[in-house]
Design a protein around this motif. Structure first.
Motif, short mmCIF file in Angstrom:
data_model
loop_
_atom_site.label_atom_id
_atom_site.label_comp_id
_atom_site.label_asym_id
_atom_site.label_seq_id
_atom_site.Cartn_x
_atom_site.Cartn_y
_atom_site.Cartn_z
N ASP A 187 -54.25 -38.31 64.35
CA ASP A 187 -52.97 -38.51 63.68
C ASP A 187 -53.29 -38.90 62.24
O ASP A 187 -54.02 -39.86 61.99
CB ASP A 187 -52.22 -39.66 64.38
CG ASP A 187 -50.88 -39.97 63.75
OD1 ASP A 187 -50.61 -39.47 62.63
OD2 ASP A 187 -50.11 -40.71 64.36
N PRO A 188 -52.79 -38.16 61.24
CA PRO A 188 -53.14 -38.47 59.85
C PRO A 188 -52.75 -39.88 59.43
O PRO A 188 -53.40 -40.48 58.58
CB PRO A 188 -52.36 -37.43 59.04
CG PRO A 188 -51.98 -36.37 60.00
CD PRO A 188 -51.94 -36.99 61.35
N ALA A 189 -51.70 -40.42 60.01
CA ALA A 189 -51.24 -41.76 59.62
C ALA A 189 -52.17 -42.85 60.12
O ALA A 189 -52.44 -43.83 59.41
CB ALA A 189 -49.82 -42.00 60.15
N THR A 190 -52.67 -42.70 61.35
CA THR A 190 -53.50 -43.75 61.94
C THR A 190 -54.99 -43.44 61.94
O THR A 190 -55.81 -44.33 62.07
CB THR A 190 -53.08 -44.02 63.39
OG1 THR A 190 -53.34 -42.84 64.18
CG2 THR A 190 -51.62 -44.41 63.48
N GLY A 191 -55.32 -42.15 61.83
CA GLY A 191 -56.72 -41.75 61.91
C GLY A 191 -57.25 -41.74 63.33
O GLY A 191 -58.44 -41.54 63.54
N GLN A 192 -56.39 -41.93 64.32
CA GLN A 192 -56.79 -41.98 65.73
C GLN A 192 -56.12 -40.85 66.51
O GLN A 192 -55.04 -40.39 66.15
CB GLN A 192 -56.37 -43.32 66.35
CG GLN A 192 -56.99 -44.54 65.70
CD GLN A 192 -58.49 -44.57 65.84
OE1 GLN A 192 -59.03 -44.29 66.91
NE2 GLN A 192 -59.19 -44.88 64.76
N ILE A 193 -56.78 -40.45 67.60
CA ILE A 193 -56.16 -39.49 68.51
C ILE A 193 -55.22 -40.30 69.40
O ILE A 193 -55.64 -41.27 70.03
CB ILE A 193 -57.22 -38.76 69.35
CG1 ILE A 193 -58.14 -37.94 68.42
CG2 ILE A 193 -56.56 -37.85 70.39
CD1 ILE A 193 -59.29 -37.27 69.11
#
Length: 178
Positions: A68-74
């Protein structure tokens, strides 16, 4: 008799020289016969035998692609959600009957309608979403200023008309540069 011997020995000398020249010239063509074949196997990065470096690179690739571009996590449970969405679509398609998924979506042709071909590139102006620019595989560069209702050819017909990509400079004051 000596004349015959000289001619024969001269012919033999020429034959030997030609054979040597052919043999010398042909070595580069047959040099691969002496090389040992490359026995390295290509190993999948998901294999147990794959090197750790390749496994890390594969993991990093998927992390960059799926995060997720906002969190950097899947997101947790994303695969489950993906499968549930696919099942819902399949259920909707069955409910629609033989028409399938085509009836779930409303498609509207956006043109240009007077020429055919495949669109290879598309860009929407960052300052005005009504400005759409498309590039065709062999049809040139087209611009619409009204959201795709009308189109104007922007390429010079005397130039190569194949377009592979379109990019807009999004820096402030430079958005007119494509």
């Amino acid at each position: 008799m000596t004349k015959s011997v000289v001619i024969r020995s001269g012919m033999i000398a020429v034959f030997v020289l030609l054979a040597a020249a052919v043999s010398w010239q042909s070595k580069p063509y047959f040099a691969h016969e002496n090389k040992k074949p490359d026995r390295r196997k290509i190993v999948s990065t998901s294999s147990r035998k794959s090197p750790a470096k390749a496994k890390r690179a594969r993991l990093e690739y998927f992390q960059r692609m799926l995060r997720d571009p906002a969190t950097g996590q899947i997101p947790r449970g994303i695969r489950r959600g993906e499968l549930e969405f696919a099942a819902r679509l399949k259920g909707l398609a069955k409910a629609q009957g033989s028409a399938g998924l085509d009836t779930l979506f409303t498609w509207k042709e956006a043109g240009p309608t007077d020429v055919g071909g495949r669109t290879r590139a598309l860009a929407i102006d960052v300052t005005n979403s009504q400005v759409v620019i498309v590039g065709g595989v062999s049809g040139g560069l087209w611009k619409s200023s009204d959201g795709g209702v009308t189109w104007v050819l922007k390429s010079d017909p005397n130039q190569v008309l194949s377009i592979t990509s379109i990019a807009q400079d999004t820096r402030t004051g430079s958005t007119d540069t494509w």
